[in-house]
Design an enzyme around this catalytic site. Structure first.
Site, PDB file in Angstrom:
ATOM      1  N   ASP A 113      15.382  -1.049  -6.860  1.00 60.05           N
ATOM      2  CA  ASP A 113      14.926  -0.114  -7.903  1.00 60.05           C
ATOM      3  C   ASP A 113      15.879  -0.116  -9.101  1.00 60.05           C
ATOM      4  O   ASP A 113      16.310   0.943  -9.568  1.00 60.05           O
ATOM      5  CB  ASP A 113      14.802   1.302  -7.337  1.00 60.05           C
ATOM      6  CG  ASP A 113      14.127   1.352  -5.984  1.00 60.05           C
ATOM      7  OD1 ASP A 113      13.158   0.592  -5.791  1.00 60.05           O
ATOM      8  OD2 ASP A 113      14.556   2.136  -5.123  1.00 60.05           O
ATOM      9  N   ASN A 173      -1.221   7.325  -1.407  1.00 60.39           N
ATOM     10  CA  ASN A 173       0.202   7.585  -1.198  1.00 60.39           C
ATOM     11  C   ASN A 173       0.872   8.015  -2.494  1.00 60.39           C
ATOM     12  O   ASN A 173       1.700   8.914  -2.499  1.00 60.39           O
ATOM     13  CB  ASN A 173       0.894   6.346  -0.635  1.00 60.39           C
ATOM     14  CG  ASN A 173       0.538   6.123   0.824  1.00 60.39           C
ATOM     15  OD1 ASN A 173       1.107   6.730   1.712  1.00 60.39           O
ATOM     16  ND2 ASN A 173      -0.435   5.248   1.061  1.00 60.39           N
ATOM     17  N   GLU A 177       3.582   3.027  -8.196  1.00 65.12           N
ATOM     18  CA  GLU A 177       4.872   3.704  -8.326  1.00 65.12           C
ATOM     19  C   GLU A 177       5.779   2.895  -9.233  1.00 65.12           C
ATOM     20  O   GLU A 177       5.401   1.840  -9.753  1.00 65.12           O
ATOM     21  CB  GLU A 177       5.536   3.869  -6.947  1.00 65.12           C
ATOM     22  CG  GLU A 177       5.888   2.543  -6.273  1.00 65.12           C
ATOM     23  CD  GLU A 177       6.505   2.727  -4.891  1.00 65.12           C
ATOM     24  OE1 GLU A 177       6.421   3.841  -4.323  1.00 65.12           O
ATOM     25  OE2 GLU A 177       7.067   1.737  -4.370  1.00 65.12           O
TER      26      GLU A 177
END
Length: 570
Positions: free
Chosen positions: A267, A407, A444
């Site tokens: 990330d 999700n 995401e």
């Protein structure tokens, strides 16, 4: 008149001429000197090279009195990459074979073979200057990544380290085919010893591959130039070769760069500030803290010392799964956005903000501004922020209760201040395509890029294994960014697994120091198969590469590149 010239470091560059002579016959003819980079296998960054000219030498006093030409200050740009290499040998029919280390000896096995309890790091090697002579760029030594202070070392003296056993056992291990006199030349992983013999036995000269393959090399043993490293069965030996095609093939290796910028940092977020520094944050493997590192170049982040600026709470909120920190400078202060779970429920992931008024975010105190409150109190993570037309926005991923099986979807909202959202928020994307729902239905890890009259948002989709990939949303820069209808989603992913890199995702964007190159920052693994939950596999490494642009003004992500760091300039 003769002018001598030299180069400051012959391990980095060479000159085609040691001097230039001008006479009555050629005084007006230009003379060319070629300066050539010396290639090595070290990821040592750009190295300074100085070309120095002596004062003219001449019997004519007027020429002899002339000042020396000014020195040239240059750089030898590095084309090697950080992160080390995998050492591939000749192929079997079903899978390539790689050099790994196990129980202090070198072995040959499949990259994804877990039969010998091999970890991915066991296949990763740093190529360092040859211990016998670090100034010779053709010489190398091999240090296992994560096992520092040890080196691939030919044991020419102690054959009892691999004792002879029964014929059945020897056949099972492959030793039965190995001449007893050659077992003393096995490769081991030995702790460095300060001795001439050790340095020589752990040093190898890189030469053109004996099998003729230009993408491979052969490794000549420094202690005995008649011997080359050779794969024999499932071990490696320093062998005197007989010149057959089989032996030439087994003595040829491919050094395949892992090419990541920073090891085990998922990330990743890189931002360049007005102080001339690049700042880096990412998820650390333990998911227990937030660290920052900085450097004046992107490549410099690889060796920069990280500093932990915040640690998870012992109990309550912000006590587990500290994920995806991003560092932003807003209205004269630094802010870190991150996600965290609770000690009572590690999956109760919510978004939080930290604030610092220090000029250098690695110094000073960080204030906890608390949870970022959204319209729904559900699983939420991966906050990023950007400013457009004088307004500040937050984009994040959150479970949408109105979508069965969701999700996380992507939401956007205007901001009242750097830790407070205006209501209501707007969902701008949900996982709907097959490539967004592989394993898990996920959108995401948003990252914003504003160019060419449009606002682009890249995002990550699907499970965090090899199916993880990037998608893209686009809106007109003149449109209402808080309207779902302003956003268009690409029907296909824009960045997927390729070139031996798996699960590329959770990216950010930055630029070269002069702003001329857009840089894609992302994480990926160097192997496909994962043992256990991929979320807890630490080997998602930070990678960078140049982001190109299509003729229509849209970003062209291309494919993951093993040597992507070589495309970003600095």
């Amino acid at each position: 008149m003769t002018i001598a010239l030299s180069v400051s470091d012959t391990t980095e560059a060479t000159l085609s001429h040691a001097d230039l002579t001008f006479t009555e016959a050629n005084w007006s003819t230009a003379q060319t000197v070629t300066l050539s980079s010396v290639d090595d296998w070290q990821a040592d960054g750009a190295q300074p090279v100085r070309v120095v000219f002596d004062s003219p030498a001449s019997e004519d006093p007027e020429y002899a009195a002339l000042a020396a030409p000014a020195a040239l200050e240059l750089s030898n740009l590095d084309d090697d990459v950080g992160g080390g290499y995998q050492i591939r040998t000749t192929h079997r029919e079903d899978a390539p074979l790689y050099v790994a280390h196990s129980y202090y000896h070198a072995m040959i096995t499949d990259l994804d073979d877990r039969a010998n309890n091999q970890l991915p790091a066991d296949f990763q090697w740093r190529v360092v200057p040859g211990l016998a002579n670090p100034d010779d760029p053709t010489l190398v030594s091999f240090e296992p990544v994560g096992f520092g202070g040890r080196y691939l070392h030919v044991d020419r003296m102690n054959s009892t380290r691999y004792p002879l056993q029964s014929e059945t056992s020897n056949r099972a291990s492959g030793l039965w085919q190995t001449p007893p006199e050659e077992r003393s030349h096995l490769l081991w992983i030995d702790v460095f010893t300060e001795s001439t013999a050790f340095r020589s036995d752990a040093t190898f000269r890189i030469v053109p591959a004996l099998n003729g393959d230009p993408t491979m090399v052969s490794l000549q043993w420094h202690s005995d130039a008649t011997r080359y490293l050779r794969r024999l069965n499932y071990q490696i030996y320093a062998h005197a070769l007989d010149g057959t095609a089989v032996e030439r093939a087994e003595a040829s290796f491919a050094l395949e760069p892992l090419g990541y910028l920073i090891s085990q940092r998922a990330d990743p977020h890189i931002t360049r500030h007005t102080d001339g520094y690049y700042y880096f944050t990412a998820s650390v493997p333990a998911y227990d803290s937030i660290e920052i590192r900085r450097a004046t170049t992107i490549r410099g982040l690889a060796s920069a010392t990280p500093k932990v600026v915040w640690t998870k709470h012992a109990t309550g909120p912000m006590a587990a799964h500290i994920w995806a920190p991003e560092l932003h400078f807003i209205d004269g202060k630094w802010y870190i956005y991150f996600a965290a779970g609770s000690s009572t429920d590690i999956w109760a992931i919510r978004m939080y903000a930290l604030e610092s008024s220090s000029a250098n975010p690695m110094d000073g105190t960080w204030i906890e501004r608390g949870k970022i409150v959204t319209d729904s109190d559900t699983f939420a993570l991966d906050a990023t922020t950007f400013e457009h037309d004088g307004k500040r926005y937050l984009v994040w991923a959150q479970e949408d209760p109105s979508v069965a099986g969701d999700n996380s979807s992507l939401f956007i909202a205007a901001m009242v201040n750097p830790w407070t959202l205006a209501r209501p928020s707007v969902r701008i994307a949900k996982p709907e395509h097959a490539w967004e729902t592989a394993g898990f239905a996920v959108n995401e890890g948003a990252a914003v890029l504003q160019r060419n009259g449009r606002v682009f948002i890249s995002y990550s989709a699907s499970a965090t294994d090899d199916r993880y990939c990037l998608g893209l949303l686009t809106a007109s820069a003149t449109g209402d960014l808080l309207s779902q209808s302003s956003w268009t989603k690409n029907a296909n992913p824009v960045f997927v697994s390729a070139n031996g890199l798996y699960g590329p995702g959770h990216n950010s964007f930055t630029t070269s120091a002069d702003g001329s190159i857009d840089v894609l920052v992302y994480h990926a693994r160097n192997y496909e198969k994962i043992t256990g939950d991929p979320l807890y596999d630490p080997n998602r490494h930070t990678r960078v590469q140049r982001l190109e642009w299509n003729a229509d003004g849209t970003p062209n992500f291309g494919v993951p590149l093993l040597n992507g760091a070589n495309t970003i300039g600095d």
